[in-house]
Structure formats: structure tokens, C-alpha cells
Design a protein around this motif. Structure first.
Motif, mmCIF file in Angstrom:
data_model
loop_
_atom_site.group_PDB
_atom_site.id
_atom_site.type_symbol
_atom_site.label_atom_id
_atom_site.label_comp_id
_atom_site.label_asym_id
_atom_site.label_seq_id
_atom_site.Cartn_x
_atom_site.Cartn_y
_atom_site.Cartn_z
ATOM 1 N N VAL A 1 7.263 14.798 -1.067
ATOM 2 C CA VAL A 1 6.395 15.175 -0.544
ATOM 3 C C VAL A 1 4.684 14.514 -0.451
ATOM 4 N N GLY A 2 4.801 14.671 -1.676
ATOM 5 C CA GLY A 2 2.733 14.470 -2.219
ATOM 6 C C GLY A 2 3.100 12.632 -2.338
ATOM 7 N N GLY A 3 4.065 12.008 -2.723
ATOM 8 C CA GLY A 3 4.187 10.772 -2.471
ATOM 9 C C GLY A 3 4.170 9.627 -1.182
ATOM 10 N N ILE A 4 4.920 10.920 0.165
ATOM 11 C CA ILE A 4 4.778 10.381 1.386
ATOM 12 C C ILE A 4 3.011 10.209 1.638
ATOM 13 N N LEU A 5 2.704 11.428 2.155
ATOM 14 C CA LEU A 5 1.523 11.552 2.224
ATOM 15 C C LEU A 5 0.413 10.983 1.451
ATOM 16 N N CYS A 6 0.498 10.481 0.434
ATOM 17 C CA CYS A 6 -0.289 9.754 -0.277
ATOM 18 C C CYS A 6 -0.070 8.173 0.391
ATOM 19 N N SER B 1 3.598 10.629 -6.216
ATOM 20 C CA SER B 1 4.968 11.567 -6.984
ATOM 21 C C SER B 1 5.388 11.109 -8.591
ATOM 22 N N ILE B 2 4.523 9.916 -9.146
ATOM 23 C CA ILE B 2 4.380 10.205 -10.847
ATOM 24 C C ILE B 2 3.894 11.360 -10.990
ATOM 25 N N ALA C 1 0.842 -1.523 -0.014
ATOM 26 C CA ALA C 1 -0.627 0.057 0.307
ATOM 27 C C ALA C 1 1.101 1.048 0.299
ATOM 28 N N TRP C 2 2.102 1.616 0.884
ATOM 29 C CA TRP C 2 2.896 2.624 0.849
ATOM 30 C C TRP C 2 3.577 2.302 -0.611
ATOM 31 N N ALA C 3 4.402 2.187 -0.721
ATOM 32 C CA ALA C 3 4.450 2.112 -2.759
ATOM 33 C C ALA C 3 3.772 2.075 -3.808
#
Length: 266
Positions: free
Chosen positions: A62-67, A47-48, A38-40
Motif C-alpha cells: 500500500v505504501g509503495g503504491i502511494l509513493c 515498500s523496502i 518514476a513508478w518503479a
């Protein structure tokens, strides 16, 4: 001065069943591989998209970490739904095993006892249906009423097919009806229902693929516009950022609405 009382959120207590070792299918416990997946997925997708629109590595990370922190909640629901679908398919095979046992003249205790080995040979020892049939078989050996055991299974699984079978079985068992016929008829009804759902899935498979492609297209279009030197696509001015954020929100909303439209329930 009135004191403000904080409302305490009630914690959900898992239903372990009348035997105390049942599984509550209303709750799905994420494993480490589930969490990592799920994290990946969340990090990669966000991020993409953000890098394609805004061309900012910092914003993408930052957006990738939040998502990645948000997605496990929805991934858990996906896994729970998948688990219930698998359990329902396994329950259909259980009814086939019971039908064969009743046809051979076995009683309820013997039928569920043989069903344990039958389900193990098909799905393996760790399958959910094996654990459920084992609980029922153990309960019968300890003189627990079969109606209570089936209703307990239905309550924990929340499957309409299991609940219907438990109710019909209770009525027929008390009235001394033909259990072989009842189990066989229930199996046929569930088979027909599953076949209809499979036909619907086949019919809307194309729509699902089209929806997924439509969600990828905006990213591809933005990348192509950047390659062609489009000012708006490559710009990070205030107006461009606002337009891009609105576009991302519209496509996200369209995806959610599209998933609800094609999610057909019987």
C-alpha cells in the motif's frame, strides 16, 4: 445567502514562441519510460523501507503504491532541471559555432544557418539546441528580427545565460558593434561559469554520497537489530509503530533539508 464561488485554477498555457513551433522548457512532458521509471523507483523505495520497519507485506504494498503515485511529480522536476542543464551546455557549443562563423566574415543569417548543421553533427537532429537554432534560422529567412528570436528563446528556456546573450546581442547589433567579439566574450563568460559549477559539484560530490548513505543506514540498522532479536525493532505494538513513524519522518525531513543545503546555485 451569499453564494460561494469556486475559484477556478488557471491552466498554464505553454509558450510556443513567435514562430509557433517552439518548446516551452518550463514544462516537461513525461514519456512512458519516464512514468514507468518514476513508478518503479517510488514503489521499490517505499515498500523496502516499510517492510524493513514494520515487517508487513500489506503495508509495504500500500505504501509503495502511494509513493509510486507521488514520485512522478518530483521526477518530472528532476528531468526538467536535467533538460535545462543539457540545453545550457549545448548553448555554449552554439556560441563557439557562431564565433567561428563570424570570424570567417559571415553575416548573422549565414552564421545561424551553419550553426544548424554544426549542432546536428554534435548532438543529433532531435537535440533541443538543433530545434532552437533551426527556428532562429527559419525566422531570419522570413525577415523576423534576430533580437526578437533570441529573446523568445530566452523566455521559453528561462536560462540566464541565453537572456544575457540576447540583451547584449540586441544592444551591439543596433549600435553596429563587433558581433564576433561579443559572441566570443559571452562564450568565455559562460565557459567560466560552467567550470566553476563543475568545481563546486566536485567539491560537494562527497557530501551528496554521504547524505545518500545516511538515508540508507536506518534501514540497514533496523534489519540488523531484527537479526539480533531486538524487541522494539521487531515489534508492531502501538508504541513501537509510533516511534518508527516518527523516525521515518525525521529521516525524510533530514534528507530534504540536506538536499537543499547542497543545492548550490550560481
Amino acid at each position: 445567502m451569499a453564494l460561494k464561488k469556486k475559484k477556478k485554477t488557471e491552466e498554464y498555457v505553454e509558450n510556443r514562441g513567435i514562430m509557433g513551433n517552439g518548446k516551452d522548457y518550463h514544462v516537461y512532458h513525461m514519456t512512458k519510460p519516464d512514468v514507468m521509471t518514476a513508478w518503479a523507483l517510488g514503489f521499490a523505495a517505499a515498500s523496502i523501507v516499510l517492510f524493513a520497519f514494520f515487517n508487513s507485506p500489506v503495508l509495504s504494498v500500500v505504501g509503495g503504491i502511494l509513493c509510486a503515485k507521488i514520485l512522478p511529480k518530483y521526477y518530472r522536476e528532476f528531468k526538467k532541471k536535467k533538460q535545462l542543464n543539457e540545453l545550457r551546455a549545448q548553448f555554449k557549443d552554439l556560441l563557439e559555432s557562431l564565433t567561428s562563423s563570424y570570424s570567417a566574415g559571415q553575416n548573422t543569417v549565414e552564421a545561424f544557418g551553419d550553426a544548424v548543421s554544426d549542432m546536428m553533427s554534435i548532438y543529433g537532429e532531435e537535440a533541443d539546441i538543433v530545434q532552437e537554432v533551426r527556428i532562429i534560422s527559419t525566422g531570419l529567412k522570413h525577415n523576423v528580427n534576430i533580437e526578437e528570436l533570441l529573446k523568445d528563446f530566452a523566455a521559453r528556456s528561462s536560462l540566464d545565460d541565453v537572456m544575457s546573450f540576447a540583451n547584449v546581442f540586441e544592444i551591439c547589433n543596433r549600435q553596429g558593434s563587433d558581433l564576433k567579439r561579443i559572441v566570443s566574450d559571452t562564450r568565455e563568460i559562460i565557459n567560466d561559469k560552467i567550470e566553476v559549477e563543475m568545481e563546486i559539484e566536485t567539491m560537494i560530490a562527497g557530501s551528496k554520497n554521504e547524505l545518500n548513505i545516511m538515508m540508507i543506514m536506518p534501514v540497514i540498522v533496523v534489519v540488523m537489530l531484527k537479526g539480533l532479536g531486538s524487541g522494539m525493532a521487531g515489534s508492531n505494538s502501538l508504541a513501537a509503530v509510533l516511534v518508527k513513524m516518527v523516525c521515518i519522518g525525521i529521516f525524510a525531513l533530514a534528507y530534504v533539508m540536506g538536499r537543499k543545503i547542497i543545492d548550490i546555485k550560481i
